[in-house]
Design a protein around this motif. Structure first.
Motif, PDB file in Angstrom:
ATOM      1  N   LEU A  47       0.858  -1.181   0.000  1.00  0.00           N
ATOM      2  CA  LEU A  47       0.000   0.000   0.000  1.00  0.00           C
ATOM      3  C   LEU A  47       0.893   1.229   0.000  1.00  0.00           C
ATOM      4  O   LEU A  47       1.651   1.449   0.953  1.00  0.00           O
ATOM      5  CB  LEU A  47      -0.897   0.015   1.242  1.00  0.00           C
ATOM      6  N   LEU A  48       0.827   2.028  -1.055  1.00  0.00           N
ATOM      7  CA  LEU A  48       1.731   3.164  -1.212  1.00  0.00           C
ATOM      8  C   LEU A  48       0.973   4.482  -1.266  1.00  0.00           C
ATOM      9  O   LEU A  48       0.055   4.646  -2.065  1.00  0.00           O
ATOM     10  CB  LEU A  48       2.528   3.027  -2.512  1.00  0.00           C
ATOM     11  N   ASP A  49       1.385   5.429  -0.435  1.00  0.00           N
ATOM     12  CA  ASP A  49       0.889   6.789  -0.559  1.00  0.00           C
ATOM     13  C   ASP A  49       1.543   7.419  -1.795  1.00  0.00           C
ATOM     14  O   ASP A  49       2.653   7.044  -2.178  1.00  0.00           O
ATOM     15  CB  ASP A  49       1.251   7.581   0.704  1.00  0.00           C
TER      16      ASP A  49
ATOM     17  N   LEU B 260      11.530   9.404  -2.204  1.00  0.00           N
ATOM     18  CA  LEU B 260      11.059   8.759  -3.428  1.00  0.00           C
ATOM     19  C   LEU B 260       9.544   8.717  -3.343  1.00  0.00           C
ATOM     20  O   LEU B 260       8.994   8.149  -2.397  1.00  0.00           O
ATOM     21  CB  LEU B 260      11.630   7.340  -3.532  1.00  0.00           C
ATOM     22  N   ASP B 261       8.839   9.347  -4.291  1.00  0.00           N
ATOM     23  CA  ASP B 261       7.383   9.384  -4.159  1.00  0.00           C
ATOM     24  C   ASP B 261       6.772   8.023  -4.475  1.00  0.00           C
ATOM     25  O   ASP B 261       7.452   7.103  -4.946  1.00  0.00           O
ATOM     26  CB  ASP B 261       6.764  10.500  -5.013  1.00  0.00           C
ATOM     27  N   GLY B 262       5.477   7.900  -4.190  1.00  0.00           N
ATOM     28  CA  GLY B 262       4.813   6.618  -4.339  1.00  0.00           C
ATOM     29  C   GLY B 262       4.803   6.090  -5.758  1.00  0.00           C
ATOM     30  O   GLY B 262       4.892   4.873  -5.973  1.00  0.00           O
ATOM     31  N   LEU B 263       4.720   6.982  -6.729  1.00  0.00           N
ATOM     32  CA  LEU B 263       4.699   6.546  -8.122  1.00  0.00           C
ATOM     33  C   LEU B 263       6.043   5.939  -8.518  1.00  0.00           C
ATOM     34  O   LEU B 263       6.099   4.884  -9.143  1.00  0.00           O
ATOM     35  CB  LEU B 263       4.345   7.723  -9.035  1.00  0.00           C
ATOM     36  N   ALA B 264       7.129   6.612  -8.135  1.00  0.00           N
ATOM     37  CA  ALA B 264       8.464   6.084  -8.443  1.00  0.00           C
ATOM     38  C   ALA B 264       8.705   4.791  -7.681  1.00  0.00           C
ATOM     39  O   ALA B 264       9.312   3.844  -8.207  1.00  0.00           O
ATOM     40  CB  ALA B 264       9.529   7.122  -8.095  1.00  0.00           C
ATOM     41  N   ALA B 265       8.241   4.737  -6.428  1.00  0.00           N
ATOM     42  CA  ALA B 265       8.397   3.515  -5.640  1.00  0.00           C
ATOM     43  C   ALA B 265       7.622   2.365  -6.268  1.00  0.00           C
ATOM     44  O   ALA B 265       8.109   1.228  -6.321  1.00  0.00           O
ATOM     45  CB  ALA B 265       7.914   3.751  -4.206  1.00  0.00           C
ATOM     46  N   ALA B 266       6.410   2.649  -6.763  1.00  0.00           N
ATOM     47  CA  ALA B 266       5.606   1.614  -7.417  1.00  0.00           C
ATOM     48  C   ALA B 266       6.321   1.057  -8.643  1.00  0.00           C
ATOM     49  O   ALA B 266       6.350  -0.162  -8.859  1.00  0.00           O
ATOM     50  CB  ALA B 266       4.246   2.192  -7.825  1.00  0.00           C
ATOM     51  N   GLU B 267       6.904   1.939  -9.423  1.00  0.00           N
ATOM     52  CA  GLU B 267       7.623   1.499 -10.624  1.00  0.00           C
ATOM     53  C   GLU B 267       8.799   0.604 -10.250  1.00  0.00           C
ATOM     54  O   GLU B 267       9.036  -0.437 -10.880  1.00  0.00           O
ATOM     55  CB  GLU B 267       8.112   2.708 -11.405  1.00  0.00           C
ATOM     56  N   GLU B 268       9.537   0.982  -9.203  1.00  0.00           N
ATOM     57  CA  GLU B 268      10.692   0.193  -8.772  1.00  0.00           C
ATOM     58  C   GLU B 268      10.254  -1.154  -8.214  1.00  0.00           C
ATOM     59  O   GLU B 268      10.870  -2.198  -8.516  1.00  0.00           O
ATOM     60  CB  GLU B 268      11.485   0.980  -7.723  1.00  0.00           C
TER      61      GLU B 268
END
Length: 215
Positions: free
Chosen positions: A52-54, A60-68
């Motif tokens: 679950l990502l904010d 590192l924002d949630g979008l970049a974290a999701a991609e990684e």
């Protein structure tokens, strides 16, 4: 047990979300992070079923974290959790391979439903997000519909059946029960469908099904 990693830079939000998740005996929060970089590292270390990502976090924002996370652990489901409902965030999150999108202002039951759906291999959009997506699709509906029908035309009848059930929000296990095959066969069909439609995840496949008029 569904193992969840929770990432949000606000401690009170994390505590509230964790309390909601703790009410479900089938969900266990295995780690918490206060920034995107820590979320990626903790995901690598704990290998949760769902993250679950904010959206907005430091380092590192949630979008970049999701991609990684999708790059290093493609089998881990990613649910975006945010107070921001702008179309740009929704589009980017889904484009990066997120399995779902929830608004913090939504019903707590949506959070639990979303975690279960993504853990089961399905996709989940909160009703408000789904409305935004559908509204956006309606803007160029004729052009999108024609393109989607062309893409769906390359699928076999069985693959179109699986795509329709996927778009209805069914998990692989549910689809297997519906069409009387083993779950592994459904997983193979879904993988082929994603490849043939040139989409990254089940949400994008479901949108294509909607555009093509299958649902």
């Amino acid at each position: 047990m569904i193992r969840v990693l929770l990432a949000d830079d606000e401690a009170m939000i994390r505590a509230g979300v964790a309390a909601i998740l703790a009410a479900d005996q089938e969900i266990e929060v295995v780690a918490e992070a206060g920034d995107g970089r820590a979320a990626v590292e903790l995901t690598r270390a704990n290998r949760p079923d769902v993250v679950l990502l904010d959206i907005r976090m430091p380092d590192l924002d949630g979008l970049a974290a999701a991609e990684e996370i999708r790059r290093i652990l493609p089998d881990t489901g990613v649910l975006m959790l945010t107070t921001f409902g702008e179309d740009a965030y929704i589009e980017r999150a889904l484009g990066l391979g997120a399995s779902g999108f929830l608004l913090k202002a939504g019903d707590p039951r949506e959070l639990l439903a979303g975690v279960h759906a993504v853990a089961d291999g399905a996709a989940f959009l909160s009703p408000k997000v789904a409305h935004r997506v559908i509204t956006q699709l309606s803007g160029d509906r004729l052009g999108r519909a024609a393109a989607a029908r062309d893409r769906v035309a390359v699928l076999t009848p069985r693959e179109r059946e699986v795509l329709t059930l996927l778009a209805d929000g069914l998990s692989n296990a549910d689809i297997a029960g519906r069409i009387h095959v083993v779950e592994g066969t459904v997983k193979a069909h879904v993988s082929t469908i994603l490849t043939r439609l040139a989409v990254r995840n089940r949400v994008q496949a479901a949108i294509t099904a909607y555009e093509a008029g299958l649902v």
